[in-house]
Design a protein around this motif. Structure first.
Motif, PDB file in Angstrom:
ATOM      1  N   MET A   1       0.839  -1.198   0.000  1.00 36.67           N
ATOM      2  CA  MET A   1       0.000   0.000   0.000  1.00 36.67           C
ATOM      3  C   MET A   1       0.874   1.248   0.000  1.00 36.67           C
ATOM      4  O   MET A   1       1.967   1.247   0.564  1.00 36.67           O
ATOM      5  CB  MET A   1      -0.889   0.007   1.267  1.00 36.67           C
ATOM      6  CG  MET A   1      -1.927   1.124   1.282  1.00 36.67           C
ATOM      7  SD  MET A   1      -2.646   1.359   2.925  1.00 36.67           S
ATOM      8  CE  MET A   1      -3.231  -0.299   3.248  1.00 36.67           C
ATOM      9  N   PRO A   3       2.247   4.821   1.173  1.00 34.13           N
ATOM     10  CA  PRO A   3       2.300   5.478   2.478  1.00 34.13           C
ATOM     11  C   PRO A   3       1.144   6.464   2.637  1.00 34.13           C
ATOM     12  O   PRO A   3       0.627   7.000   1.644  1.00 34.13           O
ATOM     13  CB  PRO A   3       3.652   6.201   2.450  1.00 34.13           C
ATOM     14  CG  PRO A   3       4.450   5.502   1.410  1.00 34.13           C
ATOM     15  CD  PRO A   3       3.484   5.017   0.386  1.00 34.13           C
ATOM     16  N   ALA A   4       0.768   6.717   3.874  1.00 32.28           N
ATOM     17  CA  ALA A   4      -0.373   7.591   4.152  1.00 32.28           C
ATOM     18  C   ALA A   4      -0.188   8.972   3.538  1.00 32.28           C
ATOM     19  O   ALA A   4      -1.146   9.570   3.036  1.00 32.28           O
ATOM     20  CB  ALA A   4      -0.578   7.706   5.665  1.00 32.28           C
ATOM     21  N   GLU A   5       1.058   9.477   3.550  1.00 36.42           N
ATOM     22  CA  GLU A   5       1.276  10.825   3.025  1.00 36.42           C
ATOM     23  C   GLU A   5       1.033  10.888   1.509  1.00 36.42           C
ATOM     24  O   GLU A   5       0.587  11.905   0.979  1.00 36.42           O
ATOM     25  CB  GLU A   5       2.687  11.316   3.352  1.00 36.42           C
ATOM     26  CG  GLU A   5       3.827  10.457   2.845  1.00 36.42           C
ATOM     27  CD  GLU A   5       4.239   9.384   3.838  1.00 36.42           C
ATOM     28  OE1 GLU A   5       5.348   8.845   3.694  1.00 36.42           O
ATOM     29  OE2 GLU A   5       3.445   9.090   4.771  1.00 36.42           O
ATOM     30  N   LEU A   7      -1.174   8.913  -0.105  1.00 35.41           N
ATOM     31  CA  LEU A   7      -2.630   8.855  -0.269  1.00 35.41           C
ATOM     32  C   LEU A   7      -3.260  10.210   0.003  1.00 35.41           C
ATOM     33  O   LEU A   7      -4.149  10.655  -0.724  1.00 35.41           O
ATOM     34  CB  LEU A   7      -3.212   7.802   0.675  1.00 35.41           C
ATOM     35  CG  LEU A   7      -2.860   6.350   0.334  1.00 35.41           C
ATOM     36  CD1 LEU A   7      -3.315   5.415   1.451  1.00 35.41           C
ATOM     37  CD2 LEU A   7      -3.474   5.947  -0.987  1.00 35.41           C
ATOM     38  N   LYS A   8      -2.802  10.889   1.040  1.00 37.21           N
ATOM     39  CA  LYS A   8      -3.360  12.204   1.372  1.00 37.21           C
ATOM     40  C   LYS A   8      -3.051  13.221   0.272  1.00 37.21           C
ATOM     41  O   LYS A   8      -3.841  14.112  -0.010  1.00 37.21           O
ATOM     42  CB  LYS A   8      -2.808  12.681   2.717  1.00 37.21           C
ATOM     43  CG  LYS A   8      -3.345  11.914   3.908  1.00 37.21           C
ATOM     44  CD  LYS A   8      -2.731  12.398   5.207  1.00 37.21           C
ATOM     45  CE  LYS A   8      -3.256  11.603   6.397  1.00 37.21           C
ATOM     46  NZ  LYS A   8      -2.634  12.025   7.663  1.00 37.21           N
ATOM     47  N   ASP A  11      -5.190  11.508  -3.046  1.00 39.60           N
ATOM     48  CA  ASP A  11      -6.577  11.061  -2.920  1.00 39.60           C
ATOM     49  C   ASP A  11      -7.491  12.272  -2.872  1.00 39.60           C
ATOM     50  O   ASP A  11      -7.926  12.705  -1.808  1.00 39.60           O
ATOM     51  CB  ASP A  11      -6.760  10.187  -1.677  1.00 39.60           C
ATOM     52  CG  ASP A  11      -8.141   9.548  -1.614  1.00 39.60           C
ATOM     53  OD1 ASP A  11      -8.827   9.528  -2.660  1.00 39.60           O
ATOM     54  OD2 ASP A  11      -8.530   9.086  -0.539  1.00 39.60           O
ATOM     55  N   SER A 256     -11.037   6.903   8.314  1.00 43.28           N
ATOM     56  CA  SER A 256     -10.039   7.815   7.743  1.00 43.28           C
ATOM     57  C   SER A 256      -9.690   7.377   6.319  1.00 43.28           C
ATOM     58  O   SER A 256     -10.092   6.302   5.862  1.00 43.28           O
ATOM     59  CB  SER A 256      -8.774   7.801   8.595  1.00 43.28           C
ATOM     60  OG  SER A 256      -8.167   6.519   8.527  1.00 43.28           O
ATOM     61  N   GLN A 258      -6.824   6.405   5.293  1.00 40.67           N
ATOM     62  CA  GLN A 258      -6.043   5.170   5.413  1.00 40.67           C
ATOM     63  C   GLN A 258      -6.951   3.969   5.649  1.00 40.67           C
ATOM     64  O   GLN A 258      -6.770   2.905   5.036  1.00 40.67           O
ATOM     65  CB  GLN A 258      -5.034   5.310   6.562  1.00 40.67           C
ATOM     66  CG  GLN A 258      -4.032   4.170   6.663  1.00 40.67           C
ATOM     67  CD  GLN A 258      -2.878   4.316   5.695  1.00 40.67           C
ATOM     68  OE1 GLN A 258      -2.776   5.315   4.993  1.00 40.67           O
ATOM     69  NE2 GLN A 258      -2.018   3.309   5.630  1.00 40.67           N
ATOM     70  N   GLN A 259      -7.945   4.117   6.507  1.00 32.32           N
ATOM     71  CA  GLN A 259      -8.857   3.008   6.803  1.00 32.32           C
ATOM     72  C   GLN A 259      -9.699   2.654   5.578  1.00 32.32           C
ATOM     73  O   GLN A 259      -9.922   1.476   5.293  1.00 32.32           O
ATOM     74  CB  GLN A 259      -9.758   3.385   7.980  1.00 32.32           C
ATOM     75  CG  GLN A 259      -9.029   3.431   9.305  1.00 32.32           C
ATOM     76  CD  GLN A 259      -9.877   4.053  10.407  1.00 32.32           C
ATOM     77  OE1 GLN A 259     -10.662   4.973  10.171  1.00 32.32           O
ATOM     78  NE2 GLN A 259      -9.721   3.543  11.626  1.00 32.32           N
ATOM     79  N   THR A 261      -8.853   3.079   2.499  1.00 36.29           N
ATOM     80  CA  THR A 261      -7.957   2.424   1.560  1.00 36.29           C
ATOM     81  C   THR A 261      -7.763   0.960   1.929  1.00 36.29           C
ATOM     82  O   THR A 261      -7.777   0.073   1.074  1.00 36.29           O
ATOM     83  CB  THR A 261      -6.603   3.140   1.527  1.00 36.29           C
ATOM     84  OG1 THR A 261      -6.815   4.512   1.166  1.00 36.29           O
ATOM     85  CG2 THR A 261      -5.665   2.491   0.531  1.00 36.29           C
ATOM     86  N   GLU A 262      -7.589   0.702   3.223  1.00 40.74           N
ATOM     87  CA  GLU A 262      -7.427  -0.673   3.684  1.00 40.74           C
ATOM     88  C   GLU A 262      -8.667  -1.511   3.391  1.00 40.74           C
ATOM     89  O   GLU A 262      -8.568  -2.683   3.004  1.00 40.74           O
ATOM     90  CB  GLU A 262      -7.112  -0.685   5.176  1.00 40.74           C
ATOM     91  CG  GLU A 262      -5.717  -0.149   5.498  1.00 40.74           C
ATOM     92  CD  GLU A 262      -5.491   0.043   6.998  1.00 40.74           C
ATOM     93  OE1 GLU A 262      -6.455  -0.197   7.771  1.00 40.74           O
ATOM     94  OE2 GLU A 262      -4.381   0.428   7.388  1.00 40.74           O
TER      95      GLU A 262
END
Length: 452
Positions: A1, A3-5, A7-8, A11, A256, A258-259, A261-262
């Motif tokens: 996946m 990284p969160a940064e 995606l932010k 996205d 969130s 991230q959630q 996306t998971e």
């Protein structure tokens, strides 16, 4: 996946690109006479019909469709009166067009009784030529169905049904105000198969309040136990400033980025393991399904109902808020019932906004559709089709493409752009690079399409 940064960063809350230009780019300077002219001048060829039935018996808080909450049967009869007038106006412009695809959406199409639905089908049959091998589908709410209703559908020509599921978890259902048991859904599936309807699809939604991997996994397993032919996995978009009912969903209960996306990655992996093929942005189909075959041979297309197997067909939208795509124009009916009724009753098409595509729109529409449907763009084919040098034509987009490439979302060369398997999460963001309108303030336009 990613990284969160990442995606932010990528996205973005962008369009689903069921059209380009998107519906919020339509202008009120486009008049009913413009749509009428496009109809009359259109090449005579098989078309797709979409019929919007806006009525629902209860309010689902997450919903962003154009809808009217009612329990009155009379209101549906009155609506059919106006629809009959609208179909007559379209038929005046193009009598007895051949129909290769017919879709009913909403709202809740099975708000109509079998008698009312039969009346509507017979009216359409009198004004259009329905091809024997047409695809004919309808969205159904299992909460308001019985075996007799479903059993009547094949006799009216229906060979596909789509069931709204969203989530089977009762706690989630309470927060979104949609109470639908697994048993209701299972009975609806069994009734469809008993009636000989062999193409069944489910709509699921991720990103709803208090969803977790565990709860959504349970929903997914129950859905898979019913063996639908297709599944659509929509991402819930929380826009309470635009859709009043969403204000009843507490923001602090939503997953969130991230959630979410998971949830999507887990669902994708599970569906692929179960034998489904991943189609475009958010659809999954069994290998022999027409969607999977169209995806494999490159003929998959995208329209206001999502993904379509019908290439190069004009789309005629009927009913309040419906959008047509005919002969190089988009035309939208009024989303307000009183305006829609007034226009049609006075002998006018109900168009209140639209747009005629220019050459740049056509080029960008092709690129965006290729990204959304197959996840890649063959620049040589685009160049030959439109007589352009794509690298030069899209020179201002190269910096954004480089950003996506450096993050592993795409690979890009002068010959081809390809979205990576992980980058599929961000298809809309990649498509948005080619949206010439993206930096212009978007209007708040409600269409019949789901906002997801």
């Amino acid at each position: 996946m990613f990284p969160a940064e990442v995606l932010k960063q990528f996205d973005l809350n962008g369009p689903r690109y069921t059209s380009y230009p998107t519906a919020d780019r339509f202008t009120p300077t486009f008049q009913p006479t413009d749509y009428d002219r496009a109809l009359r001048d259109a090449q005579r060829k098989p078309v797709s019909l979409y019929v919007h039935v806006p009525f629902c018996r209860s309010l689902c808080y997450y919903c962003a469709c154009n809808k009217i909450i009612s329990k009155s049967a009379t209101i549906a009869d009155e609506y059919l009166d106006v629809l009959t007038q609208e179909t007559a106006l379209v038929a005046q412009a193009q009598p007895h067009l051949p129909v290769v695809q017919l879709a009913f959406g909403g709202g809740t199409p099975n708000f109509l009784s079998v008698t009312q639905l039969t009346r509507l089908i017979r009216d359409l049959e009198s004004k259009f030529d329905f091809l024997p091998d047409r695809e004919q589908g309808i969205e159904l709410d299992p909460r308001y169905l019985d075996a007799a209703y479903i059993g009547a559908l094949p006799g009216l020509g229906f060979n596909r049904v789509s069931y709204g599921v969203q989530d089977f978890d009762e706690r989630v259902q309470k927060l979104i105000h949609r109470f639908q048991s697994f048993e209701q859904t299972a009975q609806a599936v069994q009734a469809a198969r008993a009636a000989g309807i062999n193409s069944i699809s489910f709509d699921l939604v991720y990103g709803l309040p208090i969803q977790s991997r565990e709860t959504f996994a349970a929903t997914l397993e129950r859905a898979l136990s019913l063996e639908p032919d297709r599944l659509a996995l929509f991402n819930y978009a929380h826009i309470p400033e635009r859709f009043k009912a969403q204000r009843r969903i507490p923001t602090d209960t939503l997953p969130s980025i991230q959630q979410r996306t998971e949830l999507f990655l887990y669902a994708t992996e599970r569906l692929v393991d179960a034998g489904y093929q991943s189609i475009g942005l958010d659809h999954f189909a069994k290998p022999g399904d027409p969607l999977a075959l169209a995806h494999a041979d490159g003929s998959l297309r995208r329209n206001f109902q999502g993904y379509s197997t019908h290439q190069s067909t004009d789309l005629i939208g009927l009913g309040v808020s419906a959008i047509s795509n005919v002969n190089g124009v988009f035309a939208q009916n009024s989303p307000q019932m009183d305006v829609y009724r007034e226009r049609v009753s006075s002998g006018q098409l109900a168009t209140v906004r639209g747009i005629k595509l220019n050459r740049d729109d056509e080029i960008r529409a092709r690129v965006i559709e290729e990204i959304m449907c197959v996840g890649s763009v063959d620049w040589r084919a685009v160049g030959e089709l439109f007589g352009i040098d794509p690298v030069t034509y899209f020179s201002s987009e190269q910096a954004d493409l480089a950003r996506f490439a450096s993050s592993g979302i795409i690979t890009s060369s002068a010959e081809r752009l390809t979205v990576s398997p992980q980058g599929r999460l961000l298809l809309r963001a990649v498509a948005m690079v080619f949206d010439a309108y993206k930096n212009i303030k978007r209007e708040q336009v409600i269409t019949f399409s789901r906002i997801a």
